[in-house]
Write a protein that holds these residues in place. Structure first.
Motif, PDB file in Angstrom:
ATOM      1  N   VAL A   1       0.832  -1.208   0.000  1.00 41.84           N
ATOM      2  CA  VAL A   1       0.000   0.000   0.000  1.00 41.84           C
ATOM      3  C   VAL A   1       0.866   1.258   0.000  1.00 41.84           C
ATOM      4  O   VAL A   1       0.613   2.195  -0.764  1.00 41.84           O
ATOM      5  N   ILE A   2       1.908   1.261   0.851  1.00 46.06           N
ATOM      6  CA  ILE A   2       2.807   2.411   0.871  1.00 46.06           C
ATOM      7  C   ILE A   2       3.455   2.580  -0.498  1.00 46.06           C
ATOM      8  O   ILE A   2       3.683   3.689  -0.976  1.00 46.06           O
ATOM      9  N   GLY A   3       3.708   1.461  -1.161  1.00 50.77           N
ATOM     10  CA  GLY A   3       4.351   1.489  -2.471  1.00 50.77           C
ATOM     11  C   GLY A   3       3.468   2.002  -3.595  1.00 50.77           C
ATOM     12  O   GLY A   3       3.900   2.070  -4.733  1.00 50.77           O
ATOM     13  N   GLY A   4       2.224   2.365  -3.290  1.00 48.07           N
ATOM     14  CA  GLY A   4       1.384   3.014  -4.285  1.00 48.07           C
ATOM     15  C   GLY A   4       0.402   2.099  -4.984  1.00 48.07           C
ATOM     16  O   GLY A   4      -0.212   2.479  -5.977  1.00 48.07           O
ATOM     17  N   VAL A   5       0.237   0.872  -4.483  1.00 48.34           N
ATOM     18  CA  VAL A   5      -0.776  -0.017  -5.054  1.00 48.34           C
ATOM     19  C   VAL A   5      -2.100   0.307  -4.368  1.00 48.34           C
ATOM     20  O   VAL A   5      -2.185   0.290  -3.145  1.00 48.34           O
ATOM     21  N   SER A   6      -3.115   0.617  -5.185  1.00 47.53           N
ATOM     22  CA  SER A   6      -4.413   0.956  -4.597  1.00 47.53           C
ATOM     23  C   SER A   6      -5.168  -0.313  -4.226  1.00 47.53           C
ATOM     24  O   SER A   6      -5.211  -1.266  -4.991  1.00 47.53           O
ATOM     25  N   LEU A   7      -5.793  -0.309  -3.045  1.00 44.57           N
ATOM     26  CA  LEU A   7      -6.582  -1.474  -2.625  1.00 44.57           C
ATOM     27  C   LEU A   7      -7.828  -1.629  -3.488  1.00 44.57           C
ATOM     28  O   LEU A   7      -8.478  -2.664  -3.455  1.00 44.57           O
ATOM     29  N   LYS A   8      -8.155  -0.579  -4.249  1.00 44.55           N
ATOM     30  CA  LYS A   8      -9.317  -0.672  -5.132  1.00 44.55           C
ATOM     31  C   LYS A   8      -8.982  -1.410  -6.419  1.00 44.55           C
ATOM     32  O   LYS A   8      -9.861  -1.715  -7.212  1.00 44.55           O
ATOM     33  N   GLY A   9      -7.694  -1.699  -6.624  1.00 45.84           N
ATOM     34  CA  GLY A   9      -7.281  -2.439  -7.809  1.00 45.84           C
ATOM     35  C   GLY A   9      -6.969  -1.529  -8.983  1.00 45.84           C
ATOM     36  O   GLY A   9      -7.406  -0.386  -9.036  1.00 45.84           O
ATOM     37  N   GLY A  10      -6.182  -2.070  -9.921  1.00 40.85           N
ATOM     38  CA  GLY A  10      -5.922  -1.358 -11.167  1.00 40.85           C
ATOM     39  C   GLY A  10      -4.849  -0.293 -11.124  1.00 40.85           C
ATOM     40  O   GLY A  10      -4.545   0.303 -12.142  1.00 40.85           O
ATOM     41  N   VAL A  11      -4.281  -0.044  -9.960  1.00 39.25           N
ATOM     42  CA  VAL A  11      -3.265   1.002  -9.841  1.00 39.25           C
ATOM     43  C   VAL A  11      -2.072   0.474  -9.062  1.00 39.25           C
ATOM     44  O   VAL A  11      -2.253  -0.109  -7.995  1.00 39.25           O
ATOM     45  N   GLY A  12      -0.881   0.684  -9.595  1.00 33.37           N
ATOM     46  CA  GLY A  12       0.314   0.325  -8.846  1.00 33.37           C
ATOM     47  C   GLY A  12       1.421  -0.231  -9.705  1.00 33.37           C
ATOM     48  O   GLY A  12       1.182  -0.794 -10.762  1.00 33.37           O
ATOM     49  N   LYS A  13       2.653  -0.021  -9.235  1.00 33.10           N
ATOM     50  CA  LYS A  13       3.823  -0.531  -9.952  1.00 33.10           C
ATOM     51  C   LYS A  13       4.739  -1.210  -8.952  1.00 33.10           C
ATOM     52  O   LYS A  13       4.851  -0.785  -7.803  1.00 33.10           O
ATOM     53  N   LEU A  14       5.401  -2.271  -9.387  1.00 32.25           N
ATOM     54  CA  LEU A  14       6.225  -3.047  -8.465  1.00 32.25           C
ATOM     55  C   LEU A  14       7.458  -2.319  -7.933  1.00 32.25           C
ATOM     56  O   LEU A  14       7.812  -2.517  -6.773  1.00 32.25           O
ATOM     57  N   PRO A  15       8.148  -1.483  -8.717  1.00 31.22           N
ATOM     58  CA  PRO A  15       9.287  -0.784  -8.121  1.00 31.22           C
ATOM     59  C   PRO A  15       8.884   0.008  -6.877  1.00 31.22           C
ATOM     60  O   PRO A  15       9.615   0.043  -5.890  1.00 31.22           O
ATOM     61  N   GLY A  16       7.710   0.607  -6.925  1.00 33.63           N
ATOM     62  CA  GLY A  16       7.209   1.335  -5.761  1.00 33.63           C
ATOM     63  C   GLY A  16       7.036   0.415  -4.565  1.00 33.63           C
ATOM     64  O   GLY A  16       7.325   0.790  -3.424  1.00 33.63           O
ATOM     65  N   VAL A  17       6.587  -0.803  -4.826  1.00 29.19           N
ATOM     66  CA  VAL A  17       6.405  -1.771  -3.746  1.00 29.19           C
ATOM     67  C   VAL A  17       7.757  -2.107  -3.107  1.00 29.19           C
ATOM     68  O   VAL A  17       7.874  -2.195  -1.881  1.00 29.19           O
ATOM     69  N   TYR A  18       8.790  -2.264  -3.945  1.00 33.24           N
ATOM     70  CA  TYR A  18      10.115  -2.559  -3.399  1.00 33.24           C
ATOM     71  C   TYR A  18      10.587  -1.396  -2.531  1.00 33.24           C
ATOM     72  O   TYR A  18      11.153  -1.596  -1.454  1.00 33.24           O
ATOM     73  N   ALA A  19      10.322  -0.167  -3.007  1.00 35.59           N
ATOM     74  CA  ALA A  19      10.676   1.006  -2.194  1.00 35.59           C
ATOM     75  C   ALA A  19       9.924   0.960  -0.862  1.00 35.59           C
ATOM     76  O   ALA A  19      10.477   1.305   0.189  1.00 35.59           O
ATOM     77  N   GLY A  20       8.667   0.525  -0.909  1.00 41.13           N
ATOM     78  CA  GLY A  20       7.876   0.401   0.316  1.00 41.13           C
ATOM     79  C   GLY A  20       8.492  -0.595   1.281  1.00 41.13           C
ATOM     80  O   GLY A  20       8.566  -0.355   2.491  1.00 41.13           O
ATOM     81  N   VAL A  21       8.967  -1.716   0.745  1.00 36.75           N
ATOM     82  CA  VAL A  21       9.610  -2.728   1.586  1.00 36.75           C
ATOM     83  C   VAL A  21      10.887  -2.167   2.205  1.00 36.75           C
ATOM     84  O   VAL A  21      11.141  -2.322   3.409  1.00 36.75           O
ATOM     85  N   LEU A  22      11.679  -1.485   1.378  1.00 32.27           N
ATOM     86  CA  LEU A  22      12.927  -0.885   1.884  1.00 32.27           C
ATOM     87  C   LEU A  22      12.621   0.139   2.974  1.00 32.27           C
ATOM     88  O   LEU A  22      13.329   0.226   3.985  1.00 32.27           O
ATOM     89  N   LEU A  23      11.552   0.898   2.771  1.00 33.15           N
ATOM     90  CA  LEU A  23      11.151   1.914   3.746  1.00 33.15           C
ATOM     91  C   LEU A  23      10.842   1.262   5.096  1.00 33.15           C
ATOM     92  O   LEU A  23      11.324   1.709   6.147  1.00 33.15           O
ATOM     93  N   LEU A  24      10.065   0.192   5.052  1.00 40.20           N
ATOM     94  CA  LEU A  24       9.711  -0.500   6.299  1.00 40.20           C
ATOM     95  C   LEU A  24      10.948  -1.086   6.974  1.00 40.20           C
ATOM     96  O   LEU A  24      11.113  -0.968   8.188  1.00 40.20           O
ATOM     97  N   SER A  25      11.821  -1.698   6.172  1.00 38.52           N
ATOM     98  CA  SER A  25      13.040  -2.280   6.738  1.00 38.52           C
ATOM     99  C   SER A  25      13.899  -1.205   7.383  1.00 38.52           C
ATOM    100  O   SER A  25      14.503  -1.428   8.440  1.00 38.52           O
TER     101      SER A  25
END
Lengths: 332, 261
Positions: free
Chosen positions: A266-290
């Motif tokens: 979610v932090i990485g920009g994937v919308s829970l409503k579906g249809g929006v989001g990119k995986l690089p952002g998700v990796y950034a989200g994981v790095l942020l949490l770590s």
């Protein structure tokens, strides 16, 4: 109506918000947290991101397609336990071995992927064929698969994984552990798959308007089934990596990773409503949490606070999703 | 009237839902390049009829001849492959992707590298640009997500997409329900444009004025049967309202139907 250049600027910031956050957090921690600013710590952040990161890839794909998969953590625990029981030599490990010895690597990997894929197939069957709510179906899987892990292990652990697997777990490349590189490769691979292939394009469009894609002749059910199978198999990979890293498996292995993965997605920009989001952002989200986890550890806060902060982060992430949606409505 | 056979012929189409007979023997024809307005009250059977034509439902009995051969569409994809498509009120676009992606939805141009299909963005962009500009539609950027486009532009994308992919008969279900006055005017123009290219258009609407503005012929459905099939030039809104409600004697329009093949 606002000018298109301003709209593009707002959109760019919203799309890359997570990278901005990551940069700010890293700079602030480096300046204020004692001992944070060193190569070893950064490498550690990347290493910590491995398991949640891999899990988050599958979760993100399912969410982008407009569904939900809460079972990824338990699936990872199951494949870790399967690897542990079969190929560990101590504890509850049965210690199966091959000649040549290295065969254990592909065999355990394929087995883990297959177990994960089957779990995904089960989730997909109930969600797509029987049209049950994905949230409930995968919540049930989250519970029963973890139950299965506890049951087959009897609550005990397996130790001392086969040497070739242990060897994999301690290799490093450019100061970063090999298994972390595997996570990065998974991200790159699936980023490519989502952005450049019809599969990725269709997943995105199904998340946006499922009825439209059905009318356009896209085999929606089959694709959605694939997203669940992929998420399961990727979670299986995460479990395999987890077993390698810890050289075994315990019944509670990976507990709490689901919500880390969920928050990262979610932090990485994937919308829970579906249809929006990119995986690089998700990796950034994981790095942020770590990074935040690492900072908490370095500051010597009691472990219980980590959980409080994690809970607040999940809340903040969902809030962020809502706020971004509102900003889009208002400014774009 | 031209000598060529009608594009679509419906003969005695009946549809039963359990004890309810939604359609009680519907027959009519549609020719190429003709705009037909399908009128009727709520529950008259319009949407059932439209779904049967576009493959969403299968008629209990009756025959449908499309493009010279008898067809039974098992699902909307089969109808679509034959060149029949419904453009729905709630729009068949994915607003979260750009115009090009929508234009090629389900028909992406790919090139295989080592067996892996890779999207050919440049080729798809060019084809979309050509089709859209040929149709005289103006869209600021084909790379913008459809959510940022107006209702009229979205409808234009859908119709252009339909024409581009070899559509022959388009069914428009309340096409202007969500559009403003100016957009509706352009939409009506677009329908005439499409018909001029030899495509048959069926417009389902509640708005009498629009039906008369755009349609060559008006077909009225009441209680599951066709009660009027008239050239719009030969009738009046009042007569059509009477047919829809069944209040007055429909003699005038019935006569018109007889005189009209």
């Amino acid at each position: 109506m606002i000018s298109s250049s301003r709209r593009k600027a707002v959109e760019f910031v919203l799309d890359h918000l997570v990278w901005l956050l990551l940069a700010v957090v890293l700079i602030v921690f480096s300046l204020t947290v004692p001992n944070f600013a060193q190569a070893g710590i950064y490498a550690n952040i990347i290493e910590q991101s491995t398991f949640v990161g891999v899990m988050a890839v599958g979760l993100a794909i399912v969410i982008i397609a407009g569904n939900m998969d809460l079972s990824v953590e338990s699936v990872a625990a199951l494949t870790a336990m399967a690897t542990g029981i079969l190929f560990c030599s101590h504890g509850i490990g049965l210690g199966y071995a091959f000649t040549p010895e290295w065969l254990v690597v592909p065999v355990s990997l394929v087995l883990s992927l297959a177990i994960g894929a089957i779990a995904g197939l089960i989730n997909g069957f109930f969600t797509i064929r029987l049209k049950m709510n994905a949230f409930i179906v995968t919540l049930a899987s989250y519970i029963w698969i973890r139950g299965l892990v506890v049951a087959v292990s009897g609550g005990r652990s397996a130790q001392d994984l086969a040497p070739p697997l242990r060897w994999l777990g301690i290799q490093t490349l450019l100061q970063v552990p090999l298994i972390a590189w595997i996570a990065i490769v998974v991200f790159v691979l699936f980023t490519f798959l989502l952005a450049k292939t019809p599969f990725g394009r269709h997943v995105m469009m199904i998340g946006g308007n499922q009825v439209a894609t059905y009318r356009a002749g896209i085999k929606v059910d089959r694709l959605l089934m694939w997203t669940f199978v992929l998420a399961g198999a990727i979670a299986g990979l995460a479990g395999w990596l987890l077993a390698i890293r810890t050289s075994g498996a315990t019944a509670n292995l990976g507990t709490g990773m689901l919500f880390n993965a969920f928050a990262a997605v979610v932090i990485g920009g994937v919308s829970l409503k579906g249809g929006v989001g990119k995986l690089p952002g998700v990796y950034a989200g994981v790095l942020l949490l770590s990074s935040i986890h690492t900072a908490i550890n370095l500051m010597g806060l009691p472990a219980h606070y980590t959980q409080v902060i994690l809970g607040l982060l999940v809340l903040a992430a969902v809030l962020l999703d809502t706020v971004k949606h509102a900003i889009r409505q208002k400014f774009i | 009237m031209t000598a060529d056979t009608p594009l679509l012929q419906l003969r005695d189409i009946r549809m039963r839902f359990g004890a309810i007979e939604a359609l009680r023997g519907v027959s009519f024809d549609i020719r190429r390049g003709e705009v037909v307005a399908l009128l009727g009250d709520n529950g008259a059977g319009k949407s059932t009829l439209v779904k049967i034509i576009s493959g969403g439902l299968q008629a209990t009995s009756g025959t449908m001849v499309f493009d010279g051969s008898e067809r039974h569409f098992a699902n909307p994809s089969e109808a679509k492959a034959a060149g029949i498509e419904t453009v729905y009120q709630d729009l068949s676009l994915c607003t979260n992707v750009d115009v090009v992606a929508n234009f090629f939805m389900g028909r992406e141009i790919v090139k295989r590298y080592f067996g892996i299909p890779i999207l050919q963005e440049a080729a798809m962009y060019e084809a979309t640009e050509r089709a859209i500009s040929n149709a005289g539609t103006r869209i600021p950027s084909l790379r913008v997500n459809v959510e940022h486009l107006s209702g009229g532009q979205r409808q234009a994308i859908e119709l252009n997409r339909f024409v581009h992919w070899g559509g022959k008969l388009v069914l428009l279900d309340e096409p202007f329900a969500a559009l403003g006055v100016e957009q509706t005017r352009r939409g009506l123009e677009m329908i005439k444009n499409i018909a001029a290219q030899g495509i048959a258009v069926v417009v389902i609407t509640h708005i009498m004025a629009q039906a008369f503005q755009v349609a060559d012929r008006i077909v009225v459905v009441r209680q599951g049967a066709v009660v009027g099939d008239v050239q719009s030039a030969d009738t009046s809104p009042d007569a059509i309202v009477q047919l829809i409600t069944g209040e007055a004697l429909p003699g005038q329009a019935r006569n018109a139907r007889v005189s009209n093949p």
